[in-house]
Design an enzyme around this catalytic site. Structure first.
Site, PDB file in Angstrom:
ATOM      1  N   HIS A  67       0.820  -1.223   0.000  1.00 16.30           N
ATOM      2  CA  HIS A  67       0.000   0.000   0.000  1.00 16.30           C
ATOM      3  C   HIS A  67       0.852   1.273   0.000  1.00 16.30           C
ATOM      4  O   HIS A  67       0.692   2.111  -0.901  1.00 16.30           O
ATOM      5  CB  HIS A  67      -0.973  -0.016   1.184  1.00 16.30           C
ATOM      6  CG  HIS A  67      -1.612   1.311   1.454  1.00 16.30           C
ATOM      7  ND1 HIS A  67      -2.452   1.933   0.556  1.00 16.30           N
ATOM      8  CD2 HIS A  67      -1.491   2.167   2.519  1.00 16.30           C
ATOM      9  CE1 HIS A  67      -2.839   3.097   1.060  1.00 16.30           C
ATOM     10  NE2 HIS A  67      -2.270   3.252   2.238  1.00 16.30           N
ATOM     11  N   HIS A  91       4.816   6.430   5.355  1.00 17.16           N
ATOM     12  CA  HIS A  91       3.799   7.267   6.003  1.00 17.16           C
ATOM     13  C   HIS A  91       2.992   6.565   7.091  1.00 17.16           C
ATOM     14  O   HIS A  91       2.391   7.222   7.942  1.00 17.16           O
ATOM     15  CB  HIS A  91       2.874   7.905   4.949  1.00 17.16           C
ATOM     16  CG  HIS A  91       1.797   7.010   4.423  1.00 17.16           C
ATOM     17  ND1 HIS A  91       1.935   6.271   3.268  1.00 17.16           N
ATOM     18  CD2 HIS A  91       0.539   6.737   4.882  1.00 17.16           C
ATOM     19  CE1 HIS A  91       0.820   5.604   3.048  1.00 17.16           C
ATOM     20  NE2 HIS A  91      -0.031   5.853   4.003  1.00 17.16           N
ATOM     21  N   GLU A  95       2.749   5.170  13.230  1.00 16.49           N
ATOM     22  CA  GLU A  95       1.557   4.777  13.980  1.00 16.49           C
ATOM     23  C   GLU A  95       1.444   3.271  14.131  1.00 16.49           C
ATOM     24  O   GLU A  95       0.964   2.775  15.148  1.00 16.49           O
ATOM     25  CB  GLU A  95       0.301   5.324  13.284  1.00 16.49           C
ATOM     26  CG  GLU A  95      -0.935   5.195  14.139  1.00 16.49           C
ATOM     27  CD  GLU A  95      -2.132   5.887  13.523  1.00 16.49           C
ATOM     28  OE1 GLU A  95      -3.244   5.660  14.030  1.00 16.49           O
ATOM     29  OE2 GLU A  95      -1.968   6.617  12.536  1.00 16.49           O
ATOM     30  N   ASP A  96       1.906   2.520  13.117  1.00 17.33           N
ATOM     31  CA  ASP A  96       1.600   1.084  13.080  1.00 17.33           C
ATOM     32  C   ASP A  96       2.801   0.165  13.277  1.00 17.33           C
ATOM     33  O   ASP A  96       2.646  -1.048  13.214  1.00 17.33           O
ATOM     34  CB  ASP A  96       0.933   0.729  11.741  1.00 17.33           C
ATOM     35  CG  ASP A  96      -0.389   1.473  11.569  1.00 17.33           C
ATOM     36  OD1 ASP A  96      -1.092   1.637  12.568  1.00 17.33           O
ATOM     37  OD2 ASP A  96      -0.688   1.895  10.436  1.00 17.33           O
ATOM     38  N   ASP A 158      -2.769   8.630  -0.781  1.00 20.46           N
ATOM     39  CA  ASP A 158      -3.164   7.544   0.116  1.00 20.46           C
ATOM     40  C   ASP A 158      -4.659   7.233  -0.070  1.00 20.46           C
ATOM     41  O   ASP A 158      -5.078   6.081  -0.219  1.00 20.46           O
ATOM     42  CB  ASP A 158      -2.879   7.977   1.565  1.00 20.46           C
ATOM     43  CG  ASP A 158      -3.337   6.951   2.589  1.00 20.46           C
ATOM     44  OD1 ASP A 158      -3.045   5.760   2.398  1.00 20.46           O
ATOM     45  OD2 ASP A 158      -3.965   7.350   3.588  1.00 20.46           O
ATOM     46  N   ASP A 278     -24.726  16.019 -25.640  1.00 23.01           N
ATOM     47  CA  ASP A 278     -24.842  16.714 -26.926  1.00 23.01           C
ATOM     48  C   ASP A 278     -23.898  17.917 -26.991  1.00 23.01           C
ATOM     49  O   ASP A 278     -24.277  19.010 -27.366  1.00 23.01           O
ATOM     50  CB  ASP A 278     -26.298  17.158 -27.131  1.00 23.01           C
ATOM     51  CG  ASP A 278     -26.537  17.639 -28.562  1.00 23.01           C
ATOM     52  OD1 ASP A 278     -25.777  17.222 -29.456  1.00 23.01           O
ATOM     53  OD2 ASP A 278     -27.453  18.443 -28.769  1.00 23.01           O
TER      54      ASP A 278
END
Length: 730
Positions: A67, A91, A95-96, A158, A278
């Site tokens: 990702h 990024h 946090e993870d 993202d 059109d």
């Protein structure tokens, strides 16, 4: 999209020696514009990111690192700098994963660490459904954008990759994410000029939110009738032939409408699919600005232009830096032909917006999109400081995201861009907050107009100000910009507070005088102790609370003066209702313009000259009644809330009143009465037939008058009419 955490998430050794997977090869290919040395940095960032995310997977089951690398690939297609790409790869690490900010800064530099930190703070963004938290997150996003616009570019990329892989989510999550994308992310991409990303976000959001409608429209676009395709080819050939004969170097492309643009046009304009389709659209890209105008002359020679449909966004760029010539031609098949003409550089900026900045670092108009984006964000941040709530701020931003614009000239020839339906007052606040706060009128193309006048592109606007002027509550009804609305609300609150403090001061002084003391004679320590005990940060807050009816002045005075007399004497000194409300007593004088703390009762509509009394109402301040108002009897039950008030000598302005007029019931009578009221210099706010039969009608007129003398003049004029049987003030 958050990773699915493994049972243990400790960093693994970097996969430096493994074969480079397809997703990383795609990034390196997209980043082919970077020198070899910088591409090696990308490889290192992937190694660090893959190690940090080792063991984590997406909902689809793929390794999580796919990702962030895909996000970096989206940005590489926009040809951004290497720091942005590295930050995109990393990024989600803060946090993870166990990877820390210091480690990122040590490996890739402080700028990359700042960008990753900025994106991390935005990753909890949830809009629409979790309203207040969403709005607070939006404020944080703007602050991060103000520091470095690359933060929002990573966030948009993202979101784009998450939209491309939305199928793995639940139906509820798909709908929520799609709605967020269409309401917030796509408009921000448009505002930053990133039209390629905006268009894909809109299309993916539309497909996720309304899959059936999207499928139907996509199929209709794909299976256009052969006749239309032939017509398109013939028009293109005619344009190309004439451009070539004129010696122009050009690129001519037919523009294809997306399902989302067709859908929004069908809904907004109430058109059918055939009516929207059109239209033939072409873009002509040439080498220089003079060639743009040359090409414009050429296409106008091939097909006649439609009157009033030419727009010059080269001379007057859009607020996001977009530049182009727009014209609409009358086509050979009765269908309009929309043509955009621009240079290669303008085309790049039109598609990539602020992303083009990194391709034009050494000068060139690419910087204009970047500069304009920065000034927009700075303006939003300035306005949010005066906003009462996060939700109000988010609503103001949504207003700015992003209506059609009008382009206006200041007296010095500067250009201001405002949303469609903007008024002269919006223009005043766009010039400067102080100009808006003191505006009284405007000159539009040298003609004097009121502040509520709507503006159209090309007008020259001059704002007329007066030092004594101040914002009025009804201004909020006709402004179109978030900045104007925020500034007016902020100023009104400030004025209301000032008025409340002054009135509260007078009320407390009166109550203390009844106890043979005053604020000045109170020991400072006692006053400070009272404020502290009741959690007032300063005296002004207490005085404002008294004026707004949240504290009774007599009770506050009793506590403050408690050591200066015996309690029974103090109670005897409290005001007695009817006796002290009579004329000649010691009254608080009002002008009628004490904003937010004085209101006039609808039941009796007092005007200057009437004998009046005040009733202290919690949260509303003083409600003014006429002494002969029938409702005054009910207020005898709460004498401590009665306030002795009267009219100040400096009363001015208009006050609401009402007349009941009995007239002959035949056509034209209403107009005669209205004319008589107008001749007496009174405004009519409303007219209502209360009852009518074949001979007599009773009409209630809501009017504005200055005082009792003025209303007497109005009544006299109306009574003189031969069709009037009687007039009564209500």
């Amino acid at each position: 999209m958050r990773p699915v955490q493994p049972a243990h998430a400790a960093p693994h050794p970097a996969p430096a020696d493994e074969a480079v997977p397809d997703y990383m090869q795609a990034l390196e290919q997209a980043a082919g514009y970077l020198p070899d040395e910088q591409r090696r940095v990308l490889r290192r960032a992937w190694a660090v990111g893959a190690a940090a995310h080792a063991g984590q997977t997406r909902r689809s089951g793929e390794p999580y690192i796919t990702h962030p690398v895909a996000v970096a690939t989206v940005l590489a297609e926009q040809r951004v700098d290497v720091e942005t790409l590295v930050a995109a790869i990393l990024h989600d690490t803060l946090e993870d994963t166990p990877l820390g900010r210091d480690a990122i800064a040590g490996e890739f530099g402080e700028t990359v660490a700042e960008l990753v930190d900025g994106v991390t703070k935005l990753d909890k963004l949830q809009f629409a459904d979790r309203q207040e938290a969403a709005a607070e997150s939006f404020r944080k996003m703007l602050l991060a954008m103000a520091r470095d616009l690359r933060v929002i570019m990573i966030k948009l990329a993202d979101r784009l990759h998450n939209m491309r892989t939305l199928a793995a989510q639940t139906p509820e999550a798909r709908a929520r994410i799609a709605r967020e994308t269409l309401e917030i992310h796509a408009p921000i991409a448009q505002r930053l000029g990133m039209n390629l990303i905006k268009a894909e976000l809109q299309n993916l959001g539309f497909r996720a939110l309304y899959p059936w409608r999207h499928a139907v429209l996509e199929k209709r676009i794909r299976t256009q009738p052969l006749v239309r395709r032939e017509a398109l080819a013939r028009i293109e050939a005619q344009l190309a032939q004439r451009l070539t004969n004129e010696g122009l170097q050009y690129r001519l492309v037919g523009r294809v409408k997306s399902p989302w643009s067709i859908y929004t046009k069908m809904r907004a304009e109430g058109k059918s699919f055939v009516q929207v389709m059109d239209v033939f659209g072409f873009r002509i890209v040439v080498g220089s600005v003079p060639e743009c105008y040359h090409a414009l002359g050429v296409v106008h020679a091939v097909f006649k232009p439609l009157d009033g449909r030419f727009r010059d966004f080269i001379a007057i760029p859009k607020a996001n830096g977009y530049q182009s010539l727009h014209t609409v031609l009358f086509g050979p098949y009765g269908s309009p032909i929309e043509v955009q003409i621009r240079t290669e550089e303008m085309d790049l900026i039109a598609e990539r917006g602020i992303a083009a900045h990194w391709m034009y670092k050494h000068g060139g108009s690419g910087n204009s999109a970047h500069t304009r984006a920065h000034s927009w964000i700075t303006g939003l941040l300035e306005s949010q400081r005066g906003t009462g709530s996060s939700l109000e701020f988010l609503e103001n931003v949504k207003i700015d995201l992003f209506p059609d614009e009008v382009y206006l000239f200041t007296p010095k020839g500067d250009i201001l861009a405002l949303p469609r339906n903007a008024t002269a007052l919006d223009f005043a606040y766009a010039v400067h907050t102080d100009v808006g706060n003191h505006a009284v009128a405007a000159r539009v193309d040298k003609k004097l107009v009121p502040l509520r006048t709507k503006l159209v592109s090309g007008q020259k606007v001059e704002v007329i100000t007066a030092p004594s002027a101040a914002p009025q509550p009804h201004w909020l009804e006709f402004v179109a910009t978030g900045k104007a609305r925020t500034s007016i609300r902020h100023q009104l609150k400030h004025l209301e507070h000032e008025d409340a403090v002054q009135l509260g001061h007078r009320m407390l002084d009166r109550a203390l005088e009844n106890l043979q003391t005053s604020l000045d004679r109170l020991p400072p320590a006692r006053l400070e102790a009272y404020l502290a005990d009741n959690r007032y940060p300063r005296l002004e807050a207490l005085l404002a609370d008294i004026a707004l009816g949240n504290r009774m002045p007599a009770q506050v005075a009793l506590v403050l003066a408690r050591e200066q007399a015996a309690a029974p004497d103090l109670l005897d000194a409290l005001p007695r209702p009817q006796r002290e409300l009579r004329p000649g007593g010691d009254r608080i004088l009002i002008t009628g313009h004490e904003r937010g703390v004085i209101t006039f009762a609808h039941c009796c509509m007092p005007i200057p000259g009437d004998e009046i009394m005040g009733y202290h109402t919690t949260g509303r301040g003083i409600v003014v009644h006429r002494l002969d108002c029938p409702n005054v009897v009910d207020y005898r039950k709460s004498p401590e809330r009665w306030i002795a008030i009267g009219w100040d000598r400096t009363v001015s302005g208009d006050f609401h009143s009402a007349l009941m007029v009995e007239v002959e019931n035949h056509p034209g009578v209403l107009a005669q009465v209205a004319a008589a009221i107008a001749q007496a210099d009174s405004n009519i706010d409303g007219v209502e037939y209360v009852e009518r039969d074949s001979n007599i009608a009773s009409i209630r007129f809501a009017i504005e008058v200055r005082d009792r003398k003025h209303i007497a003049d109005v009544i006299r004029r109306v009574r003189r009419l031969g069709v009037v049987y009687g007039v009564q003030r209500l």
